[in-house]
Scaffold this active site. Structure first.
Site, PDB file in Angstrom:
ATOM      1  CB  CYS A  31      -0.967  -0.001   1.189  1.00 35.11           C
ATOM      2  SG  CYS A  31      -2.288   1.246   1.041  1.00 35.11           S
TER       3      CYS A  31
ATOM      4  CG  ASP B  78      -5.653   2.377   7.533  1.00 35.75           C
ATOM      5  OD1 ASP B  78      -4.958   1.545   6.923  1.00 35.75           O
ATOM      6  OD2 ASP B  78      -5.993   3.470   7.046  1.00 35.75           O
TER       7      ASP B  78
HETATM    8  C1  RUB Z   1      -4.094   3.397   3.275  1.00 34.84           C
HETATM    9  C2  RUB Z   1      -3.397   2.434   4.157  1.00 34.84           C
HETATM   10  C3  RUB Z   1      -2.093   2.886   4.752  1.00 34.84           C
HETATM   11  C4  RUB Z   1      -2.364   3.438   6.160  1.00 34.84           C
HETATM   12  C5  RUB Z   1      -1.159   4.140   6.740  1.00 34.84           C
HETATM   13  O1  RUB Z   1      -5.415   2.991   2.933  1.00 34.84           O
HETATM   14  O2  RUB Z   1      -3.869   1.358   4.451  1.00 34.84           O
HETATM   15  O3  RUB Z   1      -1.207   1.824   4.872  1.00 34.84           O
HETATM   16  O4  RUB Z   1      -3.433   4.375   6.095  1.00 34.84           O
HETATM   17  O5  RUB Z   1      -0.820   5.245   5.938  1.00 34.84           O
HETATM   18  P1  RUB Z   1      -6.296   3.933   1.979  1.00 34.84           P
HETATM   19  P2  RUB Z   1      -0.064   6.535   6.554  1.00 34.84           P
HETATM   20  O6  RUB Z   1      -5.496   4.189   0.750  1.00 34.84           O
HETATM   21  O7  RUB Z   1      -7.532   3.128   1.721  1.00 34.84           O
HETATM   22  O8  RUB Z   1      -6.590   5.198   2.743  1.00 34.84           O
HETATM   23  O9  RUB Z   1       1.196   6.012   7.160  1.00 34.84           O
HETATM   24  O10 RUB Z   1       0.163   7.431   5.373  1.00 34.84           O
HETATM   25  O11 RUB Z   1      -0.968   7.139   7.560  1.00 34.84           O
END
Ligand code: RUB
Length: 332
Positions: A131, A200
């Site tokens: 991701c 998340d």
């Molecule tokens: C994004 C996702 C990321 C976390 C952490 O999901 O799963 O791994 O949110 O990201 P989506 P960060 O694209 O559905 O929002 O470290 O940038 O907070």
């Protein structure tokens, strides 16, 4: 008083994933509350302002369900409004200052996680990420700058392809990246030294809720004895899980998985699009926070320290109702 256009735009941006990633979502939520306070020109009674801010808070909370960073950001700002007393200028200032503080601290946290996490990466490492996580990327880029990383495998992350965002982001930082399909994770795992992903939501038992597929990555890593690091700011820990609430998993539109035309041609087929999954603590070696590195089993300590104050309110009515009960009742 109507909710300002810019605030509606942010709410829609979160919903449609123009703004995405738990950290960015949280900062956008705080920014929306700040803008709402700045633009308020309704009745001068403090109660009217509080109710209006409650409506804005509920709108922001309704956008996406899984990343706890969103309610945590909203609760942080609204808690400061709750505590403030005085005329509307005082209340407005309280919201603006709390929102700015949250945003600044959040950005600092990502930077600090990068510094702390990079120390945990071995020399000459090959890293795999899934991701697009700003916190995970912060660790990877820092470790690369320290000369510790030779290559990063970035999964595509179907169906929304956030992995391509990661690939571009890391390439721009000079990191050598190899793009792989999600299905190649187990095949490639024997080459990998560390998995680094974001989160998340982190539950009180140390389970990590992150982009769907993360648990498969962790399982493959576990099998190959590869360390799994989760990079997460402490506002991604969920206080509601302390009293046993489950983390809601968002299911998004099937058309993100297959085109509408295909769905129409195959009317008897159900298409599922779960956006997140749960990785049990047994498959996670460490959680890297801005306050230090902890084993997942210590998540409860972070929660009690950071959100102990909110427990009573949570017990009274669940996370969404912590501060805005009155507004919710009115809207029903
Ligand atoms: C994004 C996702 C990321 C976390 C952490 O999901 O799963 O791994 O949110 O990201 P989506 P960060 O694209 O559905 O929002 O470290 O940038 O907070």
């Amino acid at each position: 008083m109507k909710i300002p256009e810019k605030v509606l735009e942010i709410a829609d941006g979160i919903k449609t994933m123009k703004i995405r990633g738990a950290g960015k979502i949280a900062r956008a939520a705080a920014e929306a509350l700040k803008i709402a306070a700045e633009k308020y020109d309704g009745p001068r009674e403090p109660e009217a302002f509080r109710k209006y801010m409650g409506r804005v808070a509920n709108l922001i909370l309704s956008t996406r369900p899984t990343a706890v960073s969103l309610p945590n950001a909203v609760i942080y700002v609204m808690y400061h409004l709750d505590k403030a007393s005085g005329d509307i200028n005082v209340l407005r200032e309280a919201v603006i200052r709390a929102a700015e503080k949250f945003i600044n601290e959040s950005l600092q946290a990502v930077k600090r996680i990068g510094e702390i996490g990079a120390k945990r990466i071995k020399d000459n490492s090959i890293v795999l990420t899934h991701c697009h996580s700003t916190a995970a990327a912060s660790v990877i880029i820092n470790a690369y700058k320290m000369g510790k990383i030779i290559k990063v495998y970035s999964t595509e992350t179907r169906p929304f392809y956030q992995g391509r965002i990661t690939t571009k982001y890391l390439l721009e930082a000079g990191v050598p990246v190899v793009q792989i399909p999600d299905s190649a994770v187990r095949y490639i795992m024997h080459e990998v030294d560390h998995v680094v992903v974001g989160a998340d939501t982190i539950a009180s038992n140390g389970a990590v809720i992150n982009k769907v597929g993360t648990s498969q990555v962790a399982l493959a890593a576990h099998e190959a004895r590869v360390r799994v690091f989760v990079a997460a700011e402490t506002y991604k820990f969920s206080p509601a899980t302390l009293i046993g609430e489950l983390v809601p998993i968002e299911f998004r539109d099937p058309t993100e998985v297959v085109p509408l035309e295909w769905i129409n041609q195959h009317k008897n087929v159900e298409v599922l699009n779960p956006s997140f999954d749960v990785t049990p603590p047994e498959y996670i070696d460490a959680i890297i926070t801005e306050q230090g590195v902890i084993p997942p089993q210590a998540a409860i300590l972070v929660l009690l320290e950071r959100f102990g104050w909110a427990l009573e309110k949570i017990k009274q009515g669940g996370i969404g109702k912590i501060i805005f009960e009155e507004t919710l009742e009115e809207e029903q």
